[in-house]
Design a protein around this motif. Sequence first.
Motif, mmCIF file in Angstrom:
data_model
loop_
_atom_site.group_PDB
_atom_site.id
_atom_site.type_symbol
_atom_site.label_atom_id
_atom_site.label_comp_id
_atom_site.label_asym_id
_atom_site.label_seq_id
_atom_site.Cartn_x
_atom_site.Cartn_y
_atom_site.Cartn_z
ATOM 1 N N UNK A 115 0.815 -1.220 0.000
ATOM 2 C CA UNK A 115 0.000 0.000 0.000
ATOM 3 C C UNK A 115 0.844 1.263 0.000
ATOM 4 N N UNK A 116 2.168 1.111 -0.095
ATOM 5 C CA UNK A 116 3.070 2.256 -0.002
ATOM 6 C C UNK A 116 4.058 2.230 -1.165
ATOM 7 N N UNK A 117 4.158 3.349 -1.882
ATOM 8 C CA UNK A 117 5.164 3.477 -2.933
ATOM 9 C C UNK A 117 5.985 4.736 -2.671
ATOM 10 N N UNK A 118 7.306 4.622 -2.552
ATOM 11 C CA UNK A 118 8.152 5.808 -2.400
ATOM 12 C C UNK A 118 8.299 6.542 -3.737
ATOM 13 N N UNK A 119 8.309 7.850 -3.663
ATOM 14 C CA UNK A 119 8.548 8.703 -4.827
ATOM 15 C C UNK A 119 9.547 9.790 -4.433
ATOM 16 N N UNK A 120 10.059 10.483 -5.443
ATOM 17 C CA UNK A 120 10.932 11.627 -5.187
ATOM 18 C C UNK A 120 10.064 12.826 -4.823
ATOM 19 N N UNK A 121 9.595 12.867 -3.583
ATOM 20 C CA UNK A 121 8.641 13.883 -3.156
ATOM 21 C C UNK A 121 7.218 13.409 -3.390
ATOM 22 N N UNK A 122 6.255 14.268 -3.073
ATOM 23 C CA UNK A 122 4.850 13.894 -3.276
ATOM 24 C C UNK A 122 4.245 14.523 -4.525
ATOM 25 N N UNK A 123 5.013 15.359 -5.227
ATOM 26 C CA UNK A 123 4.462 16.005 -6.421
ATOM 27 C C UNK A 123 4.220 15.012 -7.540
ATOM 28 N N UNK A 124 5.124 14.031 -7.703
ATOM 29 C CA UNK A 124 4.924 13.030 -8.745
ATOM 30 C C UNK A 124 3.621 12.255 -8.549
ATOM 31 N N UNK A 135 -4.807 1.755 -1.790
ATOM 32 C CA UNK A 135 -5.034 0.355 -2.155
ATOM 33 C C UNK A 135 -4.111 -0.024 -3.297
ATOM 34 N N UNK A 136 -3.559 -1.221 -3.281
ATOM 35 C CA UNK A 136 -2.639 -1.613 -4.356
ATOM 36 C C UNK A 136 -3.221 -1.451 -5.756
ATOM 37 N N UNK A 137 -4.528 -1.709 -5.924
ATOM 38 C CA UNK A 137 -5.100 -1.574 -7.262
ATOM 39 C C UNK A 137 -5.154 -0.122 -7.719
ATOM 40 N N UNK A 138 -5.332 0.814 -6.771
ATOM 41 C CA UNK A 138 -5.305 2.229 -7.137
ATOM 42 C C UNK A 138 -3.885 2.661 -7.479
ATOM 43 N N UNK A 139 -2.926 2.235 -6.670
ATOM 44 C CA UNK A 139 -1.535 2.597 -6.929
ATOM 45 C C UNK A 139 -1.063 2.025 -8.262
ATOM 46 N N UNK A 140 -1.572 0.863 -8.619
ATOM 47 C CA UNK A 140 -1.181 0.251 -9.890
ATOM 48 C C UNK A 140 -1.591 1.116 -11.081
ATOM 49 N N UNK A 141 -2.609 1.957 -10.901
ATOM 50 C CA UNK A 141 -3.072 2.794 -12.005
ATOM 51 C C UNK A 141 -2.261 4.080 -12.144
ATOM 52 N N UNK A 142 -1.510 4.458 -11.107
ATOM 53 C CA UNK A 142 -0.696 5.670 -11.227
ATOM 54 C C UNK A 142 0.744 5.362 -11.618
ATOM 55 N N UNK A 143 1.212 4.156 -11.328
ATOM 56 C CA UNK A 143 2.615 3.850 -11.615
ATOM 57 C C UNK A 143 2.969 3.827 -13.100
ATOM 58 N N UNK A 144 2.050 3.530 -14.028
ATOM 59 C CA UNK A 144 2.451 3.585 -15.441
ATOM 60 C C UNK A 144 2.902 4.963 -15.899
ATOM 61 N N UNK A 145 2.485 6.007 -15.179
ATOM 62 C CA UNK A 145 2.889 7.361 -15.557
ATOM 63 C C UNK A 145 4.300 7.686 -15.078
ATOM 64 N N UNK A 146 4.847 6.876 -14.207
ATOM 65 C CA UNK A 146 6.187 7.102 -13.677
ATOM 66 C C UNK A 146 6.297 6.481 -12.301
#
Length: 410
Positions: free
Chosen positions: A110-119, A264-275
């Motif tokens: 349920x957690x994905x690290x990014x370079x800040x929260x803007x991405x 939710x993992x299914x929601x996060x799965x929809x944002x990761x294709x963008x980066x």
Amino acid sequence: MYPTVDPLAPAGVAPTGISRRSFFRFAAGASALASLPILTEAHLAYADRPKFADPNKGIHIDANENPMGPCEAARQAMVNIIPRGGRYLFTGEEELAELFAKQEGLSPESVIPFAGSSEPLHFTVLAFTGKDRPLVIADPGYEAPMWAAKVSGAQIFKVPLADPKGEAKHDVKAMLAAASNPGVIYICNPNNPTGTCTPRSDIEYVVANAPKDTVILIDEAYIHLCDAPRSIDFVKEGKNVIVLRTFSKLYGMAGIRMGFAIGRPDLLAKITPFGGMNALPITAVVAAKASLLDPDLVPTRKKIIADTRVETIAWLKSQGYSCTPSESNCFMLDVRQPGKQVQAALAAKEMYVGRIWPAWPDSVRITVGTPDEMMAFRKDFTSVMSGSTAGLVLPKMPRRLEETPFRHMS
């Protein structure tokens, strides 16, 4: 129903005056998403600074930064990892996500690290809004989601804050009524630029009453600075909620870049294709981990910033000025005249305060700096307001984004 907004219109979101061509020189389709600047607080603050501003001079209380910087443990962790800078060290990212998940009672998925929260903010809007799925935001509020919505082709509904002279909170019922099928409802809590918190009961109301396919994007960039209930429990309950966290504010890592998307993992799965699959800086990863392991960091810094904020606002009120009841590291100050005049007059003294939102043209945003910086602000503000800013020759501002040294920082 609230009117839609074109964020590129001259009277639209701050920073006003930025040319259309400077932002969106791209073709339709996938190439558009690849070339879109991911705007951050840094971009928006820099774009609104006078052209003569020297970042190495003066006092900068305009970008909601934390002048304390990283804690000592984070600094040492970065020094220690430098010799290993030739490695990607992906396991560090996994360990960081697992640590945060364990502390918050979440599953690591349920957690994905990014370079800040803007991405993840940007990617969430791209993923869940579109031609028939609008974006709903508060006004005044953080502007970055609107730029992503412009690319996705989404309508933008800006809903005025409720009780603007008082609590200045999100008007959640009006936000729900603004569009029949919103793709994303964005809530920044505490709000940027007002620093005010929206009650937990109001956020619960949005989550419970939004259309079933609407994603509630809750930006908790400033949550460590207040006592408001957190929203991660919505994720635990499986709601259509994505929560954003960053190390840029209380943790003092704005220039180091680290944050999380929680959902939710299914929601996060929809944002990761963008980066979001790129390797993160190992210095940021170890600094974030060290910060999370410091039990005194949040309460200590929260008190320092709160004490400085309370003293500054009390002084302004004693001088007859009104401010938003902030619980964050920024607040809006009503200067009772066009804010850009006061902003420019202060800048002439190398005192750089925040930008002006079109919805509140007579207010400027003040970032809480160090106690010494806020004492200097008092002195310069008194000097400016004791004279007349009428007839002041305004510098050419805001600075256009194409002139900034930023690239696609996130």
